[in-house]
Structures are given as C-alpha cells and as structure tokens.
Design a protein around this motif. Structure first.
Motif, short mmCIF file in Angstrom:
data_model
loop_
_atom_site.label_atom_id
_atom_site.label_comp_id
_atom_site.label_asym_id
_atom_site.label_seq_id
_atom_site.Cartn_x
_atom_site.Cartn_y
_atom_site.Cartn_z
N UNK A 87 57.91 19.87 -26.58
CA UNK A 87 56.59 19.24 -26.49
C UNK A 87 56.74 17.76 -26.14
N UNK A 88 57.65 17.09 -26.81
CA UNK A 88 57.88 15.66 -26.54
C UNK A 88 58.38 15.45 -25.11
N UNK A 89 59.30 16.29 -24.68
CA UNK A 89 59.83 16.16 -23.31
C UNK A 89 58.73 16.39 -22.28
N UNK A 90 57.82 17.29 -22.57
CA UNK A 90 56.74 17.58 -21.63
C UNK A 90 55.88 16.37 -21.31
N UNK A 91 55.71 15.50 -22.28
CA UNK A 91 54.91 14.29 -22.03
C UNK A 91 55.59 13.38 -21.01
N UNK A 92 56.92 13.38 -20.96
CA UNK A 92 57.61 12.55 -19.98
C UNK A 92 57.38 13.06 -18.55
N UNK A 93 56.91 14.30 -18.42
CA UNK A 93 56.56 14.86 -17.11
C UNK A 93 55.05 14.83 -16.89
N UNK A 94 54.34 14.12 -17.76
CA UNK A 94 52.88 14.00 -17.71
C UNK A 94 52.15 15.32 -17.95
N UNK A 95 52.79 16.26 -18.64
CA UNK A 95 52.07 17.47 -19.03
C UNK A 95 51.00 17.07 -20.04
N UNK A 96 49.83 17.64 -19.91
CA UNK A 96 48.74 17.26 -20.79
C UNK A 96 48.11 18.44 -21.53
N UNK A 97 48.57 19.65 -21.22
CA UNK A 97 48.03 20.84 -21.88
C UNK A 97 49.17 21.67 -22.42
N UNK A 98 48.99 22.17 -23.63
CA UNK A 98 49.98 23.02 -24.27
C UNK A 98 49.30 24.30 -24.71
N UNK A 99 49.83 25.44 -24.27
CA UNK A 99 49.33 26.74 -24.70
C UNK A 99 50.43 27.39 -25.53
N UNK A 100 50.12 27.66 -26.78
CA UNK A 100 51.06 28.30 -27.70
C UNK A 100 50.74 29.77 -27.77
#
Length: 158
Positions: A10-23
């Motif tokens: 999840x933290x790494x995803x922010x460095x790629x500008x991901x803004x949505x998380x589906x669990x």
C-alpha cells in the motif's frame, strides 16, 4: 498475505500515484482486525478504499461501522448461485441495510450461471431491496472457468 506485506505494498503504491485500493480475496473480511488496520493505513495515505466481500460476516451493522470508521468508502458485495449455498440471501440483505443505515457506499456483483430462471429470481430479490446489480459472465480463467460446469450444476436456488 501478511498484514506487514500488505502495508508495504500500500505504501509503495502511493509512490506510483495510485489513489484507489480494492481489497478482495477469497473473503477480505476473514481477518477483520488486520483488514481494518490496512484500510486505516491506506485511507490515511489518501487512498479511496473499496472492500470486496461475499458478506460472510456476522454482526453486519457493527462491522459496517468499523469498516466506515477505518476509511472504507465502498463495498462490492457478491452474491450469485455459487455463493448462496454458503452465504444465505438474508446476510446479503443485512449487509445492504447496514451499509445504507451507516452510510457506506455499496454495489452488488452477480455472476451469471447457466440457470437463467434462478438468476432471474435472485435479481428479482435484489430489485425488491431497491438494488440493481452489476452482472458478470463467469471468469474464463482460473477457478472461475470451472464455475458453470462444476459448481453451478451442483446447486440450485431454493
């Protein structure tokens, strides 16, 4: 997946500008305490968080409050002829009512079976609750490719 690995991803995803998380899962709500921690962490990082569930949860209202407080913005609720033998329709209805009462967004996913009449009865039940589900064809890969011939043929909607 461990909670620690999930938090790292999840933290790494922010460095790629991901803004949505589906669990999703399996069933995302099985390890509920850890799930809430991941949701809270992601929401604090600015993610829009969706949780996909077959609503195999007890205490729907309380759990829905916990999900909202942790930062869940949307539930994707699955029900179909595959899920119904294990997750009674009443639980689906409770989850819908709890989401509406608590103010958590939701939408329904229904995978079509080869039994059009049974599918139509289920969709009619959902519409009586004021819900128009999204429809999916069986997934053509992985376990999903076997649903029509191996799973749906074993169960009937009662």
């Amino acid at each position: 997946m461990s909670k620690e690995l999930a938090l790292t991803i999840v933290k790494a995803g922010r460095s790629y500008d991901f803004s949505m998380l589906v669990l999703s899962g399996g069933e995302a709500l099985i390890n509920f305490k850890e799930l809430l921690e991941v949701i809270n962490f992601a929401a604090n990082l600015g993610y829009l968080v969706w949780v996909e569930t077959n609503v195999s949860l007890s205490r729907a209202r309380r759990r829905m409050m916990d999900l909202k407080q942790a930062g869940t913005s949307q539930l994707v609720i699955s029900t179909d002829l595959y899920h119904l033998p294990f997750i009674p329709f009443e639980r689906v209805a409770w989850a819908i009512w709890a989401a509406e009462e608590i103010g958590v967004g939701y939408h329904m996913d229904v995978t079509r079976s080869q039994d059009e009449k049974a599918d139509a009865r289920l969709i009619s039940q959902l519409r009586m609750l004021g819900v128009e589900p999204g429809y999916w064809e069986p997934i053509p890969y992985g376990r999903g490719r076997d649903l029509p011939k191996e799973v749906f043929s074993r169960y009937r909607l009662s």
